[in-house]
Design a protein around this motif. Sequence first.
Motif, PDB file in Angstrom:
ATOM      1  N   ARG A 382       0.859  -1.129  -0.053  1.00  0.00           N
ATOM      2  CA  ARG A 382      -0.137  -0.053   0.018  1.00  0.00           C
ATOM      3  C   ARG A 382       0.972   1.073   0.032  1.00  0.00           C
ATOM      4  N   VAL A 383       2.094   1.305   0.277  1.00  0.00           N
ATOM      5  CA  VAL A 383       3.144   2.555   0.452  1.00  0.00           C
ATOM      6  C   VAL A 383       3.096   3.069  -0.966  1.00  0.00           C
ATOM      7  N   PRO A 384       3.245   2.513  -2.230  1.00  0.00           N
ATOM      8  CA  PRO A 384       3.393   3.228  -3.268  1.00  0.00           C
ATOM      9  C   PRO A 384       2.140   4.007  -3.516  1.00  0.00           C
ATOM     10  N   ARG A 385       1.003   3.605  -3.392  1.00  0.00           N
ATOM     11  CA  ARG A 385      -0.448   4.572  -3.520  1.00  0.00           C
ATOM     12  C   ARG A 385      -0.329   5.514  -2.371  1.00  0.00           C
ATOM     13  N   ILE A 386       0.193   5.508  -1.267  1.00  0.00           N
ATOM     14  CA  ILE A 386       0.382   6.417  -0.359  1.00  0.00           C
ATOM     15  C   ILE A 386       1.324   7.541  -0.773  1.00  0.00           C
ATOM     16  N   LEU A 387       2.258   7.105  -1.310  1.00  0.00           N
ATOM     17  CA  LEU A 387       3.457   8.201  -1.952  1.00  0.00           C
ATOM     18  C   LEU A 387       2.936   8.890  -3.083  1.00  0.00           C
ATOM     19  N   ARG A 388       2.000   8.354  -3.797  1.00  0.00           N
ATOM     20  CA  ARG A 388       1.625   8.934  -4.946  1.00  0.00           C
ATOM     21  C   ARG A 388       0.721   9.868  -4.545  1.00  0.00           C
ATOM     22  N   GLU A 389      -0.018   9.663  -3.687  1.00  0.00           N
ATOM     23  CA  GLU A 389      -1.026  10.836  -3.082  1.00  0.00           C
ATOM     24  C   GLU A 389      -0.118  11.892  -2.470  1.00  0.00           C
ATOM     25  N   LEU A 390       0.771  11.582  -1.613  1.00  0.00           N
ATOM     26  CA  LEU A 390       1.697  12.436  -0.991  1.00  0.00           C
ATOM     27  C   LEU A 390       2.487  13.296  -2.100  1.00  0.00           C
ATOM     28  N   GLU A 391       3.079  12.799  -3.020  1.00  0.00           N
ATOM     29  CA  GLU A 391       3.713  13.465  -4.127  1.00  0.00           C
ATOM     30  C   GLU A 391       2.812  14.672  -4.782  1.00  0.00           C
ATOM     31  N   SER A 392       1.417  14.129  -5.034  1.00  0.00           N
ATOM     32  CA  SER A 392       0.635  15.084  -5.424  1.00  0.00           C
ATOM     33  C   SER A 392       0.039  16.185  -4.660  1.00  0.00           C
ATOM     34  N   SER A 393      -0.023  16.027  -3.382  1.00  0.00           N
ATOM     35  CA  SER A 393      -0.351  17.142  -2.499  1.00  0.00           C
ATOM     36  C   SER A 393       0.803  17.854  -2.065  1.00  0.00           C
ATOM     37  N   GLY A 395       3.929  17.985  -3.685  1.00  0.00           N
ATOM     38  CA  GLY A 395       4.799  18.073  -4.659  1.00  0.00           C
ATOM     39  C   GLY A 395       6.285  17.796  -4.564  1.00  0.00           C
ATOM     40  N   LYS A 396       6.495  17.108  -3.714  1.00  0.00           N
ATOM     41  CA  LYS A 396       7.786  16.542  -3.338  1.00  0.00           C
ATOM     42  C   LYS A 396       8.012  14.851  -4.301  1.00  0.00           C
ATOM     43  N   ALA A 397       8.953  15.097  -4.975  1.00  0.00           N
ATOM     44  CA  ALA A 397       9.377  13.776  -5.509  1.00  0.00           C
ATOM     45  C   ALA A 397      10.048  12.828  -4.507  1.00  0.00           C
ATOM     46  N   ALA A 428       7.167  11.204   7.392  1.00  0.00           N
ATOM     47  CA  ALA A 428       8.314  11.354   6.704  1.00  0.00           C
ATOM     48  C   ALA A 428       8.342  12.334   5.413  1.00  0.00           C
ATOM     49  N   VAL A 429       7.425  12.428   4.738  1.00  0.00           N
ATOM     50  CA  VAL A 429       7.224  13.151   3.509  1.00  0.00           C
ATOM     51  C   VAL A 429       7.094  14.379   3.736  1.00  0.00           C
ATOM     52  N   ASP A 430       6.099  14.673   4.626  1.00  0.00           N
ATOM     53  CA  ASP A 430       5.526  16.041   4.819  1.00  0.00           C
ATOM     54  C   ASP A 430       6.457  16.909   5.719  1.00  0.00           C
ATOM     55  N   HIS A 431       7.004  16.264   6.750  1.00  0.00           N
ATOM     56  CA  HIS A 431       8.047  16.949   7.749  1.00  0.00           C
ATOM     57  C   HIS A 431       9.419  16.657   7.481  1.00  0.00           C
ATOM     58  N   GLY A 432       9.711  15.554   7.037  1.00  0.00           N
ATOM     59  CA  GLY A 432      11.260  14.898   6.982  1.00  0.00           C
ATOM     60  C   GLY A 432      11.632  15.727   5.664  1.00  0.00           C
ATOM     61  N   LYS A 447      15.480  14.536  -5.683  1.00  0.00           N
ATOM     62  CA  LYS A 447      14.310  13.582  -5.063  1.00  0.00           C
ATOM     63  C   LYS A 447      14.790  12.841  -3.934  1.00  0.00           C
ATOM     64  N   GLY A 448      13.841  12.728  -3.127  1.00  0.00           N
ATOM     65  CA  GLY A 448      14.122  12.198  -1.780  1.00  0.00           C
ATOM     66  C   GLY A 448      13.941  10.798  -1.819  1.00  0.00           C
ATOM     67  N   THR A 449      14.414  10.146  -0.842  1.00  0.00           N
ATOM     68  CA  THR A 449      14.503   8.531  -0.661  1.00  0.00           C
ATOM     69  C   THR A 449      13.776   8.291   0.677  1.00  0.00           C
ATOM     70  N   LEU A 450      12.834   7.316   0.580  1.00  0.00           N
ATOM     71  CA  LEU A 450      12.163   6.745   1.645  1.00  0.00           C
ATOM     72  C   LEU A 450      12.400   5.250   1.597  1.00  0.00           C
ATOM     73  N   CYS A 451      12.904   4.621   2.820  1.00  0.00           N
ATOM     74  CA  CYS A 451      13.411   3.362   3.151  1.00  0.00           C
ATOM     75  C   CYS A 451      12.438   2.564   3.733  1.00  0.00           C
ATOM     76  N   VAL A 452      11.521   1.479   3.324  1.00  0.00           N
ATOM     77  CA  VAL A 452      10.886   0.915   4.317  1.00  0.00           C
ATOM     78  C   VAL A 452      11.315  -0.767   4.472  1.00  0.00           C
ATOM     79  N   SER A 453      11.914  -1.200   5.491  1.00  0.00           N
ATOM     80  CA  SER A 453      12.137  -2.497   5.618  1.00  0.00           C
ATOM     81  C   SER A 453      11.814  -3.260   6.793  1.00  0.00           C
ATOM     82  N   ALA A 454      11.768  -4.697   6.717  1.00  0.00           N
ATOM     83  CA  ALA A 454      11.476  -5.682   8.018  1.00  0.00           C
ATOM     84  C   ALA A 454      12.403  -6.634   7.762  1.00  0.00           C
TER      85      ALA A 454
END
Length: 702
Positions: A382-393, A395-397, A428-432, A447-454
Amino acid sequence: MNAEEIQGIFFIECEEALAAAEAGLEACSAGTQDNETVNAIFRAVHSIKGGAGAFGFTALQAFTHGFETLLSDVRDGTVMVSEPLVSLMLRALDTLSDHVEAARSGSDAPADEALLAELAAAQADGAGGSDAETQPAAEASVVEQDAAPVDGLDFDLDAMLSDIEHDAEPEGTPWRVRVRPHAGAMANGSEPLLLLRELDRLGGSCIACDVAAVPVLERLEAGQAYLSWLFELPASVSEDAVQEIFDFIGDDCEVVFNPAPEEEGAHDAEETPTVEKTAQAPANDTDTPEPKEVDTAAKAGPEKAAPAARAGQSIRIDLGKLDRLIDTVGELVIAQAMMAQRFAGQDLAAVEELSMLDGLTRELQESAMSIRAQPIGSVFSRVPRILRELESSTGKAVNLEVSGEATELDKTVIERLSEPLTHLIRNAVDHGIEGAEARIAAGKPAKGTLCVSAEHRSGRIVIKIADDGAGINRERVFGKAVENGLIAADAQLSNEEIDNLIFAPGFSTAQTVSNVSGRGVGMDVVRQNVKELGGRITIDSTPGEGTVFTLALPLTLAISDGMIVTVGDQTLVVPLAHVVESLRPDAKDVQGLGTARQMLNVRGNFLPVLSLEESVGARNAVASPTEGVLIVVDTESAGQAALLVDGITDQRQFVIKSLDTHYRSVDGVAGATILGDGRVALILDIDGLVTNAVHVRRKEAA
C-alpha cells in the motif's frame, strides 16, 4: 454458503487482484513491460469486473470496464506502454481501489468521470496513430482514380479495387462456442445471463438452446441450471476474448469451442466433464477442428491437473474459525503446563510421557501459528499508493526502497500495522523530506528517498521507516512543546527525550493545517497502536541527514516462550526473546557507580543492574546481585541491561492475555498469563522497564 459469504470472498479476491495489478504496474514503471506482465494486470482488472457485474456493483463495473478497455489495447499492442501511460493507469488503479472499498462499505462511489475521459483519450491517442493518419490519404487516392479518365484500358477499375479490398480484409468463417453452466453454478453467485450478454456484446448470436435437461415442473429447482446454449461468433472475435468472459467463474461453467456436430444437438441431463466431451470428437473427421475448452484445472485431465494442484493447493478459512483454533491451542498449552506442575518429580515414565506431550503441544502450536502467519508485503504494497497521493499534494518527488517484504508475522499484527505505517510515511514525506530546491541547496539529490524494511531479530520483527530528509529540528520541537505547556521552558532534556516529544497528544510543528498534517493527531496514535501490539517505537534522527523510526513488534500475539522468575513475593514472566543469558555473579564482577547504582562486568562490558522490586511492587526481594540471579536482556531503545531477580523457577511456553481487555494498560507490563498451578503471572515489558529505568538514572545524574 449464503450470498453475504460469497460476496465476502469476492472482496477478498478483489484485494488480491488489486495487489497483483499494482505489482504489475510497478514492474512496468521499472521497465518490465513484457506480455506476461501486461496480461497479469489485465486479468486482475477483468476478474474484478466480472465479480462486480455478478453482484450488481454497477459503478464499479462501469469504471473497471473503461480501465479494462484501455488495458486490452495495451495488451494487443495498439497502445504502447510509456511512463505517462503507466502513471495514468496507476491513478486509475487507485480509483479502482476506492470503488472496491465503496462497494464493500456501501458508501458513495468516487467521482471518476474525468479519469474515465483520460483513459478514453489515452486509448484514442494510441489507436488513432498510424492508421488514422494514413486512412484519409488512401481514401483520397481512390477518389482521384475513380474520377480520372482511363482511356485505352480494357479492365474495370472499380472491380479491381473491390477485389483488393476483399483480399486485404477477408471476412473469415464464423465459428461456434457451446456454453453450459453446471448444476450448481448459480449457488456460487454466477449469473449465466450476464455471461450470455457479454457474448452478444462481442457480436455473437444464439443459434440453439438445449432444453433437454429441464425437468417437469414439480421437480424444477429455481437455483439450478438446466439450459445450454450454442453461439455463433464472427471470425474477428478471438478465443481469448471469449475465455476472458469466463475467467471469473472457474469450473462452474463448461465452455467448448468449435464443438463437434453431434455435440451441437441435445445433451443429456448428466454433467459430463469437458475433457470427456472433447474425446468424443471423431478421430477421422479432419474437417472439424479439435474442441478446445476454457483454461481450468479440469481441462488437462487427471494426469496433468494433479501436479498443479499439489504445487499450490489452498483453501479459504473463516478467520473466526482460525481464531478459535488458536485459542484452543492456547488452552492446551495451559493444560499441559498444569500437568507438568502436578506430575513434577514423578517416576521416569511419567517424565517421558510429559516430555512427549510437551513436544507435540509445541509442534501443534507452531503449526497453528504458521497458518496465521502472512508476509508483511501485504502492508508494504500500500505504500506506493500513499506516496503517489503525497507527491501529488506536497509536490515532493520521493523514491521508494522496500526490503524484507517476505518477512512473516501474525495476521492480527499485520492488520493493525496499516494505520501506524501510514502515519509514519506521511510524517516522513511532509515533515522529513525537504522540497527539491532545499535539497539541491543542501547538496542532496532533488528527489528524496524513503526506505521501508522489515526483518526478524531475536524472536521479534523489526520494521524501519527511514528518510534522507532534514532530520528533526529539535529547537523547534522544544519551543513548540514549551508553547503547548508540555514541558517547562527551563527543562533540561536529552536529544532522545526531545525527539520523543513528537509522540505527545496534540503535538504538531506544521505551520499550516492541510489534508496531510497539522492537526496534532497521528504520532500519538502511532505510539499507542504499537504499544497495544506489545511493541516499542524508537527514533534516531541526525540533523541534515534524516530520521529513522524503528518499530519492534512480537511475531505473534498469542503464545510465546518465557522464563518464570520470582521477585520477592511476586512471580513474573520474562519473554525469552529479550533474554541473552542468565548468571550468578561473583562479588568482583559487580562494581558500584555513585551511591545507589551498580554495574555488572560481563566479559569487559559494563551493564546497568536494575532491580525489579520497586517496578513491580514486590516485597522482601533480594537486594544484592551476589545473592540472586542476573538476567541479561537486550532492548531496541536502551541496549542491554541486567535484571536482578530472586531466582528462575521454570522456562516454558505461555499464553498471552491482554490486560487492556480485562483491566487497563499498566506501565512495564505487556500482559498476563496463567501458570501451571492456576496462578496469574504478569508478563514484563522489558523494553519499557529498561528504557524508563535508564531515563530515571540519567535525570538523577543530571
